[in-house]
Structure formats: structure tokens, C-alpha cells
Design a protein around this motif. Structure first.
Motif, PDB file in Angstrom:
ATOM      1  N   ALA A 146       0.831  -1.205   0.000  1.00 25.97           N
ATOM      2  CA  ALA A 146       0.000   0.000   0.000  1.00 25.97           C
ATOM      3  C   ALA A 146       0.867   1.257   0.000  1.00 25.97           C
ATOM      4  O   ALA A 146       0.561   2.236  -0.689  1.00 25.97           O
ATOM      5  N   ALA A 147       1.953   1.229   0.751  1.00 27.71           N
ATOM      6  CA  ALA A 147       2.863   2.376   0.769  1.00 27.71           C
ATOM      7  C   ALA A 147       3.460   2.607  -0.615  1.00 27.71           C
ATOM      8  O   ALA A 147       3.510   3.745  -1.108  1.00 27.71           O
ATOM      9  N   GLU A 148       3.879   1.539  -1.246  1.00 32.71           N
ATOM     10  CA  GLU A 148       4.500   1.657  -2.568  1.00 32.71           C
ATOM     11  C   GLU A 148       3.499   2.135  -3.613  1.00 32.71           C
ATOM     12  O   GLU A 148       3.837   2.946  -4.481  1.00 32.71           O
ATOM     13  N   LYS A 149       2.261   1.655  -3.534  1.00 37.29           N
ATOM     14  CA  LYS A 149       1.240   2.126  -4.466  1.00 37.29           C
ATOM     15  C   LYS A 149       0.969   3.611  -4.300  1.00 37.29           C
ATOM     16  O   LYS A 149       0.637   4.311  -5.258  1.00 37.29           O
ATOM     17  N   GLY A 150       1.138   4.084  -3.059  1.00 33.81           N
ATOM     18  CA  GLY A 150       0.936   5.497  -2.789  1.00 33.81           C
ATOM     19  C   GLY A 150       2.182   6.342  -3.014  1.00 33.81           C
ATOM     20  O   GLY A 150       2.176   7.532  -2.692  1.00 33.81           O
ATOM     21  N   GLY A 151       3.243   5.736  -3.547  1.00 34.62           N
ATOM     22  CA  GLY A 151       4.464   6.468  -3.843  1.00 34.62           C
ATOM     23  C   GLY A 151       5.341   6.758  -2.641  1.00 34.62           C
ATOM     24  O   GLY A 151       6.203   7.637  -2.699  1.00 34.62           O
ATOM     25  N   ALA A 152       5.139   6.032  -1.545  1.00 32.51           N
ATOM     26  CA  ALA A 152       5.891   6.287  -0.314  1.00 32.51           C
ATOM     27  C   ALA A 152       7.011   5.273  -0.135  1.00 32.51           C
ATOM     28  O   ALA A 152       6.872   4.096  -0.478  1.00 32.51           O
ATOM     29  N   ARG A 153       8.100   5.750   0.435  1.00 33.67           N
ATOM     30  CA  ARG A 153       9.149   4.875   0.955  1.00 33.67           C
ATOM     31  C   ARG A 153       9.187   5.068   2.458  1.00 33.67           C
ATOM     32  O   ARG A 153       9.138   6.194   2.946  1.00 33.67           O
ATOM     33  N   VAL A 154       9.294   3.968   3.191  1.00 34.57           N
ATOM     34  CA  VAL A 154       9.121   4.029   4.639  1.00 34.57           C
ATOM     35  C   VAL A 154      10.350   3.454   5.334  1.00 34.57           C
ATOM     36  O   VAL A 154      11.289   2.975   4.698  1.00 34.57           O
ATOM     37  N   THR A 155      10.308   3.506   6.650  1.00 45.31           N
ATOM     38  CA  THR A 155      11.366   2.943   7.487  1.00 45.31           C
ATOM     39  C   THR A 155      10.746   1.896   8.396  1.00 45.31           C
ATOM     40  O   THR A 155       9.761   2.186   9.090  1.00 45.31           O
ATOM     41  N   VAL A 156      11.300   0.692   8.376  1.00 43.97           N
ATOM     42  CA  VAL A 156      10.818  -0.397   9.235  1.00 43.97           C
ATOM     43  C   VAL A 156      11.888  -0.712  10.271  1.00 43.97           C
ATOM     44  O   VAL A 156      13.022  -1.032   9.924  1.00 43.97           O
ATOM     45  N   LEU A 157      11.517  -0.599  11.546  1.00 42.72           N
ATOM     46  CA  LEU A 157      12.397  -0.971  12.645  1.00 42.72           C
ATOM     47  C   LEU A 157      11.947  -2.344  13.121  1.00 42.72           C
ATOM     48  O   LEU A 157      10.894  -2.478  13.754  1.00 42.72           O
ATOM     49  N   ALA A 158      12.719  -3.372  12.794  1.00 45.99           N
ATOM     50  CA  ALA A 158      12.275  -4.748  12.962  1.00 45.99           C
ATOM     51  C   ALA A 158      12.709  -5.337  14.303  1.00 45.99           C
ATOM     52  O   ALA A 158      13.826  -5.110  14.770  1.00 45.99           O
ATOM     53  N   VAL A 159      11.823  -6.125  14.899  1.00 48.37           N
ATOM     54  CA  VAL A 159      12.138  -6.895  16.098  1.00 48.37           C
ATOM     55  C   VAL A 159      12.897  -8.146  15.669  1.00 48.37           C
ATOM     56  O   VAL A 159      12.500  -8.832  14.722  1.00 48.37           O
ATOM     57  N   GLY A 160      13.982  -8.454  16.378  1.00 47.33           N
ATOM     58  CA  GLY A 160      14.828  -9.584  15.993  1.00 47.33           C
ATOM     59  C   GLY A 160      14.096 -10.914  15.984  1.00 47.33           C
ATOM     60  O   GLY A 160      14.272 -11.727  15.071  1.00 47.33           O
TER      61      GLY A 160
END
Length: 252
Positions: A87-101
Motif C-alpha cells: 500500500a505504501a509503494e502504491k501510494g508512492g511512499a518509501r518508509v522505514t521499518v524498525l524490525a524486532v529480531g
């Protein structure tokens, strides 16, 4: 065969054997072509970078440019996470994901999916416990454990570290993060409160009522309200002329 002939044949055989051994050792011996297509290379994560002049804990970017960073705490249903990224990509957005190990341990393929979308991937501790309640040594172990997962999956410890179960990191946590290789701790200035499951319209209002140039927004991958809120949220940002970029892009 005469004795000289036998000696000549023996010398020729030894020379041939030595030539073959040297050829194999040097790697010049022809090898059969691999079967099938070559495996695709893993997308590589960028390494953390310092931003001179920025504090140890960053909660927003420059206020003079129409850019914002949508940052997601990375855990929960991987199918929902992939839908949020799409959904972010379809909306033209690049995001930041802070992942849990632990999440990466259970769903290692999600790291590649995040990077293939052009997004930032970072560290949100190994077990998502209250990191501020830990000793500095315990906090370091939590951060370093997640960093190890990220390096194994992507070749890098990731672009950012965000402390778990807190908006702001204690000084001991900031020191532990720096020791683990993260020049800055990533906080935020806009809280969507999506983790309270208030409904998609409320998530949109919580963000749009506070967001401005340079804002860093806190969101989560594991909540249906977030997925439902993302298209209208991105449409609102577009109307305002705000561009959703990775945190690295926001600060560059």
C-alpha cells in the motif's frame, strides 16, 4: 621398450600429472556450466551513518523541506506487513521499518521484501521488551542480538535503531546503541496511536492533525487499522505537497 624409452615415458607422465594438479589448484580447469538460472543476489541494507550536527536521539528532520518519514515498528502478521508495504509503494511512499529480531527469526524473508521495496530497515531490539528498564549491558545484548540477525540477512546491521516500548531512550540505552554501531537513536514527533486499534479514521486524524515538514511518524505493521488508514493518509499528504521518504532520505 628400451630403458631410455621407459625413462622418457615416465618423465612425460610425471610432467603431465604436475600440470594437471597445478591447473586445478589455480582454478583454470574448465568447470561445467551451472544448471538453471543463477540465484538472485540479496538486496543489501545500507549501514548506519552519522548525521553531523544531529543529536544522539533524532525525533524529526529539517522543517524547511516538504518531506516526512513514516516509520513502522516491525512485528506482527507478515501477510499484514507485506500488505502495508504494498500500500505504501502504491501510494508512492518509501518508509522505514524498525524490525524486532525475534520477528526476523520467524519470518526472515520479510527483510528482503522491505529492502526490495526501497525502504529503510533497522533495529527495534531482539525481544521488544522495555529496554529502558534494563542495565546498559542488558540493553546492549538486546540491540546487538537484533543487529546480528540483520547482518546475517542483509549484510548490514541496518540503518537505524529505535528503542522498544518507549518513545525516548535512556542515556544508558543511547550508549549501548552507539556501542552496537548506531550513531543515533530514532524517536518520532508524531504518534499515530495505531497500536491502540482506534479505527482507521482515528489513525488518519492522529497523524494529519500533527504532521508537518520534517515530521517522523510512529506507526506499526501488525494492525489492520494501520493498513486501512494508509491510502487516505498518503492521499492527504499528497494534497498537502508532503512527500513520504525513508528516514535516511529525510535527513540527507
Amino acid at each position: 621398450m628400451t630403458l631410455p624409452d621407459r625413462r622418457g615415458a615416465l618423465r612425460a607422465g610425471v610432467a603431465a600429472a604436475l600440470t594437471g594438479a597445478l591447473t586445478t589448484a589455480c582454478g583454470t580447469e574448465p568447470r561445467p556450466a551451472p544448471r538453471g538460472p543463477a540465484p538472485a543476489a540479496k538486496p543489501a541494507a545500507r549501514a548506519p551513518r552519522p548525521f553531523p550536527g544531529r543529536p544522539a536521539e533524532i525525533e524529526s528532520g529539517p522543517r524547511d523541506r516538504p518531506r516526512v518519514a513514516l516509520t513502522f515498528h516491525g512485528h506482527g502478521d507478515p501477510a499484514l506487513a507485506r500488505a502495508v508495504l504494498t500500500a505504501a509503494e502504491k501510494g508512492g511512499a518509501r518508509v522505514t521499518v524498525l524490525a524486532v529480531g525475534e520477528w526476523l527469526d520467524q519470518h526472515p524473508e520479510i527483510a528482503r521484501r522491505i529492502l526490495e521495496g526501497g525502504h529503510d530497515l533497522g533495529n527495534h531490539t531482539q525481544r521488544h521488551l522495555d529496554v529502558n528498564a534494563m542495565t546498559e549491558a542488558e540493553a546492549y545484548d538486546e540491540i546487538a542480538a537484533c543487529a546480528t540477525r540483520l547482518r546475517r540477512l542483509t549484510g548490514s546491521i541496518g540503518t537505524w535503531f529505535r528503542p522498544s516500548r518507549t518513545r525516548h531512550a535512556a542515556e544508558t540505552v543511547r550508549r549501548a546503541a552507539h556501542r552496537a554501531g548506531y550513531p543515533h537513536v530514532l524517536s518520532y514527533d508524531v504518534d499515530s496511536l495505531d497500536h491502540t486499534s482506534p479505527g482507521a479514521p482515528a489513525v488518519v486524524r492522529n497523524v494529519t492533525g500533527q504532521i508537518r515538514n520534517g515530521s517522523v511518524v510512529s506507526l506499526h505493521l501488525g494492525y489492520p487499522d494501520t493498513l486501512a488508514a494508509l491510502p487516505p493518509l498518503l492521499a492527504d499528504l499528497d494534497r498537502r505537497g508532503l512527500r513520504a521518504v525513508t528516514t535516511t532520505e529525510l535527513l540527507t
